[in-house]
Design a protein around this motif. Sequence first.
Motif, mmCIF file in Angstrom:
data_model
loop_
_atom_site.group_PDB
_atom_site.id
_atom_site.type_symbol
_atom_site.label_atom_id
_atom_site.label_comp_id
_atom_site.label_asym_id
_atom_site.label_seq_id
_atom_site.Cartn_x
_atom_site.Cartn_y
_atom_site.Cartn_z
ATOM 1 N N THR A 69 43.982 -45.081 146.689
ATOM 2 C CA THR A 69 44.218 -45.058 145.254
ATOM 3 C C THR A 69 45.672 -45.389 144.977
ATOM 4 N N ILE A 70 45.893 -46.386 144.140
ATOM 5 C CA ILE A 70 47.245 -46.745 143.749
ATOM 6 C C ILE A 70 47.543 -46.152 142.376
ATOM 7 N N SER A 71 48.755 -45.699 142.183
ATOM 8 C CA SER A 71 49.179 -45.146 140.909
ATOM 9 C C SER A 71 50.672 -45.386 140.742
ATOM 10 N N ARG A 72 51.156 -45.165 139.536
ATOM 11 C CA ARG A 72 52.584 -45.340 139.302
ATOM 12 C C ARG A 72 53.068 -44.363 138.244
ATOM 13 N N GLU A 73 54.326 -43.985 138.358
ATOM 14 C CA GLU A 73 55.016 -43.194 137.359
ATOM 15 C C GLU A 73 56.220 -44.007 136.909
ATOM 16 N N ALA A 75 58.294 -43.588 134.538
ATOM 17 C CA ALA A 75 59.479 -42.802 134.222
ATOM 18 C C ALA A 75 60.304 -42.502 135.458
ATOM 19 N N LYS A 76 59.670 -42.517 136.627
ATOM 20 C CA LYS A 76 60.367 -42.279 137.884
ATOM 21 C C LYS A 76 60.575 -43.553 138.687
ATOM 22 N N ASN A 77 60.184 -44.687 138.135
ATOM 23 C CA ASN A 77 60.307 -45.971 138.831
ATOM 24 C C ASN A 77 59.677 -45.914 140.222
ATOM 25 N N THR A 78 58.503 -45.313 140.298
ATOM 26 C CA THR A 78 57.864 -45.082 141.586
ATOM 27 C C THR A 78 56.388 -45.451 141.537
ATOM 28 N N VAL A 79 55.930 -46.099 142.590
ATOM 29 C CA VAL A 79 54.522 -46.396 142.772
ATOM 30 C C VAL A 79 54.052 -45.687 144.039
ATOM 31 N N TYR A 80 52.790 -45.248 144.033
ATOM 32 C CA TYR A 80 52.240 -44.478 145.136
ATOM 33 C C TYR A 80 50.986 -45.156 145.668
ATOM 34 N N LEU A 81 50.707 -44.886 146.920
ATOM 35 C CA LEU A 81 49.438 -45.278 147.516
ATOM 36 C C LEU A 81 48.890 -44.071 148.264
ATOM 37 N N GLN A 82 47.873 -43.450 147.691
ATOM 38 C CA GLN A 82 47.192 -42.351 148.352
ATOM 39 C C GLN A 82 46.129 -42.933 149.264
#
Length: 119
Positions: A69-73, A75-82
Amino acid sequence: QVQLVESGGGSVQAGGSLRLSCAASGITFSSYFLGWFRQVPGKEREFVAEISGSTIYTYYTDSVKGRFTISRENAKNTVYLQMNDLKPEDTAAYYCAARLTRFVAPKIWGQGTQVTVSS
């Protein structure tokens, strides 16, 4: 200076999970598609997942659908990959990448983070 910095890689047994993060600086983060690619030595770099700046659209390669699962915040300039239910074939160096449109190759890349999945 434009910079993408990945973190969260490591070694895990098959069936385990990891969460990758990519922190960006030097770009208008919300304007970019942010994605993850992976590469094994001797093979071409492979698209894994991508998310639009609005977060409305996500894209996944077939082999990871239902597991990653990809997501992003923004406001934190961050993208995640779970990454869940990891498999040995997921072993690769994972790279964060940014682009303004999906019709061009990414030009902004991180240095990569290694993911190793043992059976």
